[in-house]
Design an enzyme around this catalytic site. Sequence first.
Site, PDB file in Angstrom:
ATOM      1  N   ASN A   1      10.059   2.021   1.138  1.00  0.00           N
ATOM      2  CA  ASN A   1       8.661   1.827   0.716  1.00  0.00           C
ATOM      3  C   ASN A   1       8.517   1.340  -0.734  1.00  0.00           C
ATOM      4  O   ASN A   1       7.443   0.879  -1.134  1.00  0.00           O
ATOM      5  CB  ASN A   1       7.832   3.101   0.927  1.00  0.00           C
TER       6      ASN A   1
ATOM      7  N   ASP B   1       2.277   7.282  10.228  1.00  0.00           N
ATOM      8  CA  ASP B   1       2.170   5.838   9.992  1.00  0.00           C
ATOM      9  C   ASP B   1       0.792   5.298  10.379  1.00  0.00           C
ATOM     10  O   ASP B   1       0.142   5.825  11.285  1.00  0.00           O
ATOM     11  CB  ASP B   1       3.268   5.114  10.794  1.00  0.00           C
TER      12      ASP B   1
HETATM   13  C1  IPE Z   1       7.671   4.794   7.771  1.00  0.00           C
HETATM   14  O1  IPE Z   1       6.560   3.961   7.811  1.00  0.00           O
HETATM   15  C2  IPE Z   1       7.688   5.564   6.505  1.00  0.00           C
HETATM   16  C3  IPE Z   1       6.622   6.543   6.336  1.00  0.00           C
HETATM   17  C4  IPE Z   1       5.724   6.876   7.215  1.00  0.00           C
HETATM   18  C5  IPE Z   1       6.636   7.213   5.072  1.00  0.00           C
HETATM   19  P1  IPE Z   1       6.644   2.443   7.359  1.00  0.00           P
HETATM   20  O2  IPE Z   1       5.291   1.872   7.494  1.00  0.00           O
HETATM   21  O3  IPE Z   1       7.286   2.338   6.040  1.00  0.00           O
HETATM   22  O4  IPE Z   1       7.642   1.847   8.438  1.00  0.00           O
HETATM   23  P2  IPE Z   1       7.875   0.361   8.939  1.00  0.00           P
HETATM   24  O5  IPE Z   1       7.962  -0.499   7.724  1.00  0.00           O
HETATM   25  O6  IPE Z   1       6.715  -0.006   9.797  1.00  0.00           O
HETATM   26  O7  IPE Z   1       9.142   0.431   9.724  1.00  0.00           O
HETATM   27  C1  IPE Z   2       2.124   5.322   6.295  1.00  0.00           C
HETATM   28  O1  IPE Z   2       1.116   4.384   6.436  1.00  0.00           O
HETATM   29  C2  IPE Z   2       2.196   5.902   4.906  1.00  0.00           C
HETATM   30  C3  IPE Z   2       3.320   5.420   4.101  1.00  0.00           C
HETATM   31  C4  IPE Z   2       4.327   4.691   4.515  1.00  0.00           C
HETATM   32  C5  IPE Z   2       3.309   5.808   2.713  1.00  0.00           C
HETATM   33  P1  IPE Z   2       1.355   2.884   6.039  1.00  0.00           P
HETATM   34  O2  IPE Z   2       1.033   2.725   4.591  1.00  0.00           O
HETATM   35  O3  IPE Z   2       2.704   2.437   6.429  1.00  0.00           O
HETATM   36  O4  IPE Z   2       0.253   2.156   6.897  1.00  0.00           O
HETATM   37  P2  IPE Z   2       0.452   0.840   7.753  1.00  0.00           P
HETATM   38  O5  IPE Z   2       1.616   1.083   8.654  1.00  0.00           O
HETATM   39  O6  IPE Z   2       0.704  -0.271   6.792  1.00  0.00           O
HETATM   40  O7  IPE Z   2      -0.817   0.699   8.496  1.00  0.00           O
HETATM   41 MG    MG Z   3       3.479   1.655   8.137  1.00  0.00          MG
END
Ligand code: IPE
Ligand code: IPE
Ligand code: MG
Length: 252
Positions: free
Chosen positions: A80, A32
């Site tokens: 997502n 993340d």
């Molecule tokens: C969790 O991250 C999913 C992945 C890393 C693929 P998110 O960014 O989607 O999670 P939340 O929304 O902060 O809980």
């Molecule tokens: C994790 O990084 C990757 C996916 C969930 C695909 P994020 O895209 O959630 O990055 P942040 O959390 O918004 O910084």
């Molecule tokens: Mg994230």
Amino acid sequence: MRSQNISTKEYSELSNEIDKLRVPKHIAIIMDGNGRWAINKGFPRSFGHNKGVNVLKEIIKVSKNLGCKTLTAYAFSTENWSRPAKEVDFLVDLFEKVIDREIQQIHKNSIKINFIGDLTPFPESLKLIINKSEDLTKGNKDFTLNICINYGGRQEIVKVAKKIALKYFAGEIKPNEINEQLFESELLLKGSNDPELLIRTSGEKRISNFMLWQLAYSEIYITDVLWPDFDEIEFFKAIIDYQSRNRRFGGI
Ligand code: IPE
Ligand code: IPE
Ligand code: MG
């Protein structure tokens, strides 16, 4: 920024601190912070996703070298899809490009790759390349890489409940035969031991619908480091922290 010398010293010190006999066999990672990393640097979020792929490659290599056997990485959750279409499209496209680019190297390194999640909504071209890469690497024994895409822990559990109900109605099982073993045998992630360690980057203290069944007794390591900045040194720190834990499993 770390100077090369300090980083080399830190690397060898941390590496020596790891008990190579007690490295987790299965590590789960919530990768993340890609978006925030890019925005902090004044780039579009997609830059963070690109950099995140390179980090995953490095972490696969280092975990395999340390003797870990399975890595399960969360790349796209069932939630997502709620992101702007532009970002979702970018990610779906990225998955296809990266698999195409990396699969021969993965195979050469004797890594078995599995894609875990409901693949139905993805484009045919992605499904095709996923099938091909799973097929190509299915005999590889040194290491298993599970990439979770359109994965949700709740969806996984509901799917198992449906399968068990169908077996019941087909007369294949009786209600009192439903137990943890039967349940586990129907999970998408069947066949791997539960992860001993879950790593989440970017400081969020939640599991965001990841591996709800399998994480029941995993040790959780949360670091503020954003996924694109995560590296071998940060990985070593996670392992060392894990090795300092007293895993009681409800005992004393
Ligand atoms: C969790 O991250 C999913 C992945 C890393 C693929 P998110 O960014 O989607 O999670 P939340 O929304 O902060 O809980
Ligand atoms: C994790 O990084 C990757 C996916 C969930 C695909 P994020 O895209 O959630 O990055 P942040 O959390 O918004 O910084
Ligand atoms: Mg994230």
